[in-house]
Scaffold this motif. Structure first.
Motif, PDB file in Angstrom:
ATOM      1  N   LEU A 165       0.887  -1.185  -0.059  1.00 33.89           N
ATOM      2  CA  LEU A 165       0.018  -0.117  -0.106  1.00 33.89           C
ATOM      3  C   LEU A 165       0.990   1.168  -0.124  1.00 33.89           C
ATOM      4  CD1 LEU A 165      -2.810  -1.043   2.341  1.00 33.89           C
ATOM      5  CD2 LEU A 165      -2.781  -1.391  -0.067  1.00 33.89           C
ATOM      6  N   THR A 166       0.521   2.377  -0.674  1.00 33.20           N
ATOM      7  CA  THR A 166       1.182   3.407  -0.904  1.00 33.20           C
ATOM      8  C   THR A 166       0.193   4.671  -0.653  1.00 33.20           C
ATOM      9  OG1 THR A 166       0.578   3.801  -3.210  1.00 33.20           O
ATOM     10  CG2 THR A 166       2.567   2.264  -2.957  1.00 33.20           C
ATOM     11  N   CYS A 167       0.710   5.900  -0.870  1.00 31.47           N
ATOM     12  CA  CYS A 167      -0.523   7.285  -0.716  1.00 31.47           C
ATOM     13  C   CYS A 167      -0.776   7.387  -1.888  1.00 31.47           C
ATOM     14  CB  CYS A 167       0.529   8.066  -0.055  1.00 31.47           C
ATOM     15  SG  CYS A 167       1.067   7.644   1.280  1.00 31.47           S
ATOM     16  N   THR A 168      -0.362   7.028  -3.248  1.00 28.80           N
ATOM     17  CA  THR A 168      -0.856   7.498  -4.572  1.00 28.80           C
ATOM     18  C   THR A 168      -0.622   6.326  -5.721  1.00 28.80           C
ATOM     19  OG1 THR A 168       1.635   8.508  -5.444  1.00 28.80           O
ATOM     20  CG2 THR A 168       0.050   9.780  -3.962  1.00 28.80           C
ATOM     21  N   GLY A 169      -1.375   6.634  -6.619  1.00 29.67           N
ATOM     22  CA  GLY A 169      -1.163   5.771  -8.007  1.00 29.67           C
ATOM     23  C   GLY A 169       0.244   5.923  -8.405  1.00 29.67           C
ATOM     24  N   SER A 170       0.733   7.229  -8.508  1.00 26.78           N
ATOM     25  CA  SER A 170       2.311   7.250  -8.832  1.00 26.78           C
ATOM     26  C   SER A 170       3.026   6.459  -8.160  1.00 26.78           C
ATOM     27  CB  SER A 170       2.501   8.819  -8.636  1.00 26.78           C
ATOM     28  OG  SER A 170       1.485   9.912  -9.546  1.00 26.78           O
ATOM     29  N   GLU A 171       2.861   6.536  -6.762  1.00 23.97           N
ATOM     30  CA  GLU A 171       3.806   5.657  -6.322  1.00 23.97           C
ATOM     31  C   GLU A 171       3.601   4.327  -6.337  1.00 23.97           C
ATOM     32  OE1 GLU A 171       4.882   8.072  -1.888  1.00 23.97           O
ATOM     33  OE2 GLU A 171       3.321   6.589  -1.960  1.00 23.97           O
ATOM     34  N   ALA A 172       2.521   3.796  -6.604  1.00 23.25           N
ATOM     35  CA  ALA A 172       2.333   2.363  -6.874  1.00 23.25           C
ATOM     36  C   ALA A 172       2.583   2.068  -8.143  1.00 23.25           C
ATOM     37  CB  ALA A 172       0.645   2.303  -6.830  1.00 23.25           C
ATOM     38  N   ASN A 173       2.660   2.706  -9.177  1.00 17.61           N
ATOM     39  CA  ASN A 173       3.181   2.798 -10.597  1.00 17.61           C
ATOM     40  C   ASN A 173       4.716   2.635 -10.638  1.00 17.61           C
ATOM     41  OD1 ASN A 173       1.390   1.982 -12.906  1.00 17.61           O
ATOM     42  ND2 ASN A 173       0.267   4.114 -12.223  1.00 17.61           N
TER      43      ASN A 173
ATOM     44  N   LEU B 103      10.213   8.519 -12.811  1.00 21.70           N
ATOM     45  CA  LEU B 103      10.105   7.554 -13.622  1.00 21.70           C
ATOM     46  C   LEU B 103       8.833   7.201 -14.241  1.00 21.70           C
ATOM     47  CD1 LEU B 103      11.590   4.817 -14.525  1.00 21.70           C
ATOM     48  CD2 LEU B 103      10.470   3.465 -12.515  1.00 21.70           C
ATOM     49  N   VAL B 104       7.622   7.360 -13.689  1.00 19.15           N
ATOM     50  CA  VAL B 104       6.452   7.161 -13.948  1.00 19.15           C
ATOM     51  C   VAL B 104       5.860   8.188 -15.009  1.00 19.15           C
ATOM     52  CG1 VAL B 104       3.905   6.851 -13.184  1.00 19.15           C
ATOM     53  CG2 VAL B 104       5.530   5.536 -11.882  1.00 19.15           C
ATOM     54  N   SER B 105       6.475   9.350 -14.901  1.00 14.40           N
ATOM     55  CA  SER B 105       5.994  10.463 -15.719  1.00 14.40           C
ATOM     56  C   SER B 105       6.435  10.399 -17.191  1.00 14.40           C
ATOM     57  CB  SER B 105       6.615  12.030 -15.282  1.00 14.40           C
ATOM     58  OG  SER B 105       7.741  12.079 -15.078  1.00 14.40           O
ATOM     59  N   GLN B 106       7.412   9.408 -17.187  1.00 12.76           N
ATOM     60  CA  GLN B 106       7.889   9.251 -18.533  1.00 12.76           C
ATOM     61  C   GLN B 106       6.750   8.445 -19.726  1.00 12.76           C
ATOM     62  OE1 GLN B 106      10.658  10.357 -19.802  1.00 12.76           O
ATOM     63  NE2 GLN B 106      11.516  10.952 -17.883  1.00 12.76           N
TER      64      GLN B 106
ATOM     65  N   VAL C 263      -5.588 -11.543 -16.858  1.00  9.58           N
ATOM     66  CA  VAL C 263      -5.117 -11.340 -15.390  1.00  9.58           C
ATOM     67  C   VAL C 263      -3.906 -10.813 -15.419  1.00  9.58           C
ATOM     68  CG1 VAL C 263      -4.528 -12.444 -13.330  1.00  9.58           C
ATOM     69  CG2 VAL C 263      -6.714 -13.367 -14.737  1.00  9.58           C
ATOM     70  N   PRO C 264      -3.639  -9.426 -15.057  1.00 12.78           N
ATOM     71  CA  PRO C 264      -2.430  -8.832 -15.064  1.00 12.78           C
ATOM     72  C   PRO C 264      -1.397  -9.645 -14.159  1.00 12.78           C
ATOM     73  CG  PRO C 264      -3.956  -7.427 -13.806  1.00 12.78           C
ATOM     74  CD  PRO C 264      -4.584  -8.581 -14.261  1.00 12.78           C
ATOM     75  N   ASP C 265      -0.066  -9.452 -14.658  1.00 10.62           N
ATOM     76  CA  ASP C 265       0.791  -9.860 -13.492  1.00 10.62           C
ATOM     77  C   ASP C 265       1.203  -8.910 -12.308  1.00 10.62           C
ATOM     78  OD1 ASP C 265       2.093 -11.908 -15.086  1.00 10.62           O
ATOM     79  OD2 ASP C 265       2.256 -10.503 -16.361  1.00 10.62           O
ATOM     80  N   ILE C 266       0.807  -7.745 -12.457  1.00 15.06           N
ATOM     81  CA  ILE C 266       0.728  -6.497 -11.435  1.00 15.06           C
ATOM     82  C   ILE C 266      -0.396  -5.664 -11.650  1.00 15.06           C
ATOM     83  CG2 ILE C 266       2.253  -4.538 -10.636  1.00 15.06           C
ATOM     84  CD1 ILE C 266       4.772  -6.190 -12.074  1.00 15.06           C
ATOM     85  N   MET C 267      -0.871  -5.226 -10.752  1.00 14.12           N
ATOM     86  CA  MET C 267      -2.189  -4.318 -10.799  1.00 14.12           C
ATOM     87  C   MET C 267      -1.845  -3.167 -10.003  1.00 14.12           C
ATOM     88  SD  MET C 267      -5.919  -5.579 -10.014  1.00 14.12           S
ATOM     89  CE  MET C 267      -7.223  -4.633  -9.747  1.00 14.12           C
ATOM     90  N   VAL C 268      -2.389  -2.022 -10.334  1.00 11.34           N
ATOM     91  CA  VAL C 268      -1.908  -0.934  -9.871  1.00 11.34           C
ATOM     92  C   VAL C 268      -3.504  -0.135  -9.594  1.00 11.34           C
ATOM     93  CG1 VAL C 268      -1.011   1.748 -10.023  1.00 11.34           C
ATOM     94  CG2 VAL C 268       0.256  -0.378 -10.911  1.00 11.34           C
ATOM     95  N   LEU C 269      -3.536   0.338  -8.218  1.00 19.61           N
ATOM     96  CA  LEU C 269      -4.781   0.799  -7.853  1.00 19.61           C
ATOM     97  C   LEU C 269      -4.289   2.461  -7.086  1.00 19.61           C
ATOM     98  CD1 LEU C 269      -6.225  -2.017  -5.867  1.00 19.61           C
ATOM     99  CD2 LEU C 269      -6.639  -1.059  -7.898  1.00 19.61           C
ATOM    100  N   GLY C 270      -5.394   3.254  -7.266  1.00 22.33           N
ATOM    101  CA  GLY C 270      -5.293   4.786  -6.689  1.00 22.33           C
ATOM    102  C   GLY C 270      -6.335   5.300  -6.459  1.00 22.33           C
TER     103      GLY C 270
ATOM    104  N   GLY D 275      -1.766   1.433  -4.312  1.00 23.52           N
ATOM    105  CA  GLY D 275      -1.487   0.142  -3.927  1.00 23.52           C
ATOM    106  C   GLY D 275      -1.140  -0.449  -5.161  1.00 23.52           C
ATOM    107  N   VAL D 276      -0.277  -1.477  -4.765  1.00 24.97           N
ATOM    108  CA  VAL D 276       0.461  -2.492  -6.000  1.00 24.97           C
ATOM    109  C   VAL D 276      -0.208  -3.894  -5.397  1.00 24.97           C
ATOM    110  CG1 VAL D 276       1.975  -3.312  -7.587  1.00 24.97           C
ATOM    111  CG2 VAL D 276       2.327  -1.196  -6.234  1.00 24.97           C
ATOM    112  N   VAL D 277      -0.922  -4.749  -6.530  1.00 21.54           N
ATOM    113  CA  VAL D 277      -1.252  -6.026  -6.182  1.00 21.54           C
ATOM    114  C   VAL D 277      -0.691  -7.037  -6.992  1.00 21.54           C
ATOM    115  CG1 VAL D 277      -3.239  -7.500  -5.481  1.00 21.54           C
ATOM    116  CG2 VAL D 277      -3.633  -5.142  -5.220  1.00 21.54           C
ATOM    117  N   ALA D 278       0.124  -8.092  -6.529  1.00 19.14           N
ATOM    118  CA  ALA D 278       0.644  -9.066  -7.377  1.00 19.14           C
ATOM    119  C   ALA D 278       0.923 -10.152  -6.950  1.00 19.14           C
ATOM    120  CB  ALA D 278       2.069  -8.519  -7.961  1.00 19.14           C
ATOM    121  N   ASN D 279       1.370 -10.967  -7.542  1.00 19.13           N
ATOM    122  CA  ASN D 279       1.532 -12.477  -6.963  1.00 19.13           C
ATOM    123  C   ASN D 279       2.647 -12.126  -5.717  1.00 19.13           C
ATOM    124  OD1 ASN D 279       3.310 -15.358  -6.935  1.00 19.13           O
ATOM    125  ND2 ASN D 279       1.047 -15.588  -7.360  1.00 19.13           N
TER     126      ASN D 279
END
Lengths: 427, 427
Positions: free
Chosen positions: B105-113, B142-145, B260-267, B278-282
């Motif tokens: 869990l993070t504070c933003t989708g940006s941090e999660a990505n 990184l993510v803004s790229q 089904v994604p390998d990695i899922m990002v939430l915000g 947040g990031v959810v993954a295996n």
């Protein structure tokens, strides 16, 4: 649901993955906080001598009220107009040098440092960043490169832009006027310029909290600031830990250290635990960053965050928390000094305001770090209901950094307990 | 203090710097929100047809209560044990494929990505990232790229790792089974492998919201997922906008798109505006990221954030908000289709659940975008008390993405007003 400690630990590994750090050999399960006090799931009360995020006290009523009031009125983003963010930035920048006049609000200090480094790149056109070898500034891909003590195994090759200098250490390597540190930074600047990377910025916590808050006299950063400016670089002061009056003598530690940063980074205590961070800089620096790039942060500067952050500033002022930090900090250091006369293991007493501690050594002449003993003491103190931690290169410095309403009575309980723990540890 | 609109605009520039975006020719000054309604400083009421962050409604009582209750009880970090984060991750991952079992869990989708991209680097040992040329995934270095539409002028050379493919466009470049998109991604994968960067991940919003939510049939992402897996890369689904039932048919849009994604990002909508991502993954992917690197986020997963996020899940379930999104979305698209029969300017009607809109064109044969008209309509609607926006490569798609409690009555008010505005715009 309510889990036992062992269930909590098992579920953390299952749901959060491996390598998620906890404090103490036996992690604590807190369920309630108030002021400088925490309660665990068994109803046991602990004195919090460690947490700086609840800056104006756990569950501070002014902050909680501000959050509840604004969360039930409106929470939206900065693409609509709102007075809250403007009132807050006006008040915040009003406490600083006139050159620090513009702010970008984020959700974390990591996001703020990530912006600060890009601001330095934007202004200087260069990418070389210098930090100390025992610090921490955050967790994004870029910012995590600043933590030599916890080097990420991945990070898109960003490590190439970072150089490290020895963390100041007033106990083992005295550098009373800061010229030694300045010379080390200047050498790294030369190295960056010579290898073609170029020098963009030096990032420091002005009171070097992660490095073990060395006993640097006021004005100590002036020589290094001169070296940075002479090379055309930016001085970034990360005041995430040192700011908001923590050191007792000033609201901002860079003032104590005799410099005005080009870029200032804020975080953790800014809204007492509500996720708020920020970057403050001169408008020309902000403009260089925002030139052509529309930085937007969905949650950054939202009305609830600004209400919480404003309540923190109000509470610091109305409760005279900076003066309290100074008074209680002075008392704490005199108690620690008295303990040093009694306990040979205390090699050095340091701090300012409500960041203080002692370096524990096995031998005062060789200054050999008593790292294992420090760890045992931290854990024993936790079992006695006193929460603090350790830090520094040798993990042998007691890190005491309580919420700002910490009182002389609280300090006495802390040191009475520590006295007893040290006495028994030496038996 | 209470500023006039012109004072607010002047103070924003002074305190926040230049290039801070606002919506509308005449920005709105909101002071209150409730459900799908917003009020400005003059007491005027607006129907919110745009904001997805207040997912379960502005100032949702369940969420506000959860925040107030937990903020006044305890707010601390994950280095102590707490049930809240575990309860939340258990419930969240319980709504997903069994392989998505671990979360950060993070504070933003940006941090999660930012984490998601490093996870891909950790697993694949490579750094090449592919995205569409009309998307947005966040604001870190990184993510803004990933945002070709708003390329940062600074960013530590990270642009070298990013490749872009044409955003899907069901209206202008039909690709009904997704094989065209898969071929474009495969070509970029080859290019990354050939130039030595190597392919790490494809990042997509599974419903392509920023790209203008093309009318891709269910299962459309299967071919591209196959191409990604065949190349040994990771599929990252950024569900910041598309998740939590937005599309009406599924809780997660990747399910709708057959992968089904390998990695899922939430915000954004995750905690109704409280800063949570947040990031959810295996667990193996999380382990690869955390191997040797102690990622810690001070505010991430704190008890207040988890209480707010849990309240959002509860509200979605108890209020049947996914079914509501489906029903109201169907009604909205039929109203839009009826409007298209009347207004020549409506070239295409698209959407699913509570993300819907129409592409406006000056000529239905050439499909020439009516970008200026779209802008005028958005602004006229704002003056009529209806808040929405536009998006897509040509900025000519009405973007309607209201809070999830949006009703059929709300939709009727929106389209009755739009009908009138379109009628007058054509006179």
């Amino acid at each position: 649901m309510t889990r036992t400690t062992s269930q909590l630990i098992a579920d953390r590994t299952r749901l959060m993955g491996p390598n998620v750090s906890t404090f103490y050999d036996e992690p604590v399960h807190f369920v309630k906080g108030e002021g400088v006090w925490l309660w665990d799931a068994d109803g046991r009360k602990y004195l919090d001598c460690y947490n700086n995020v609840p800056h104006v006290g756990h569950c501070n009523p002014r902050v909680v009220d501000a959050i509840c009031r604004q969360a039930s009125t409106l929470n939206t983003h900065t693409r609509y107009l709102h007075d809250g963010i403007l009132d807050y930035i006006e008040r915040l920048t009003g406490t600083m040098d006139a050159s620090l006049d513009t702010a970008i609000l984020t959700c974390t200090g990591s996001e703020a440092n990530d912006i600060a480094l890009r601001m330095a790149e934007a202004v200087t056109g260069k990418r070389g960043i210098i930090a100390t070898d025992a610090t921490y500034h955050g967790n994004t891909s870029l910012v995590s490169q600043l933590s030599k003590s916890n080097v990420p195994t991945v990070g898109f090759g960003l490590g190439q832009y970072f150089r490290f200098v020895d963390a100041p250490d007033s106990y083992r390597r005295p550098d009373p006027d800061g010229t030694g540190f300045a010379a080390k930074v200047a050498a790294q600047i030369d190295s960056l310029e010579q290898d073609g990377t170029g020098f963009a910025a030096l990032v420091v916590c002005p009171y070097f909290l992660n490095e073990g808050f060395p006993d640097n006299p006021d004005g100590w950063l002036k020589p290094v600031a001169d070296a940075v400016r002479k090379a055309g670089g930016m001085l970034i002061c990360d005041e995430v830990q040192s700011g908001f009056g923590r050191t007792g003598t000033h609201l901002w530690a860079h003032e104590k250290m005799g410099v005005v940063p080009d870029i200032m980074v804020l975080g953790k205590p800014m809204a007492n635990g509500h996720p708020v961070g920020g970057v403050v800089a001169n408008r020309d620096i902000v403009k260089a960053f925002r030139s052509g790039y529309r930085y937007f942060n969905t949650f950054g500067g939202n009305p609830v965050s600004c209400a919480a952050a404003m309540a923190v500033l109000e509470e610091i002022e109305t409760q005279n928390l900076v003066a309290n930090a100074n008074t209680v900090g002075d008392h704490a250091r005199s108690r620690l000094t008295a303990l040093a006369a009694k306990h040979e293991v205390i090699g050095d007493v340091r701090g300012s305001g409500l960041i203080f501690g002692a370096e524990l050594v096995t031998d005062r002449t060789t200054k050999a770090p008593a790292s294992d003993l420090t760890d045992r003491i931290i854990n024993e103190m936790r079992h006695r209901g006193i929460i603090h931690s350790k830090l520094g290169r040798h993990k042998n410095t007691l890190k005491i950094r309580p919420p700002m309403p910490f009182s002389i009575e609280n300090a006495d309980l802390l040191f009475d307990t520590l006295d007893d723990v040290l006495t028994k540890a030496n038996k």
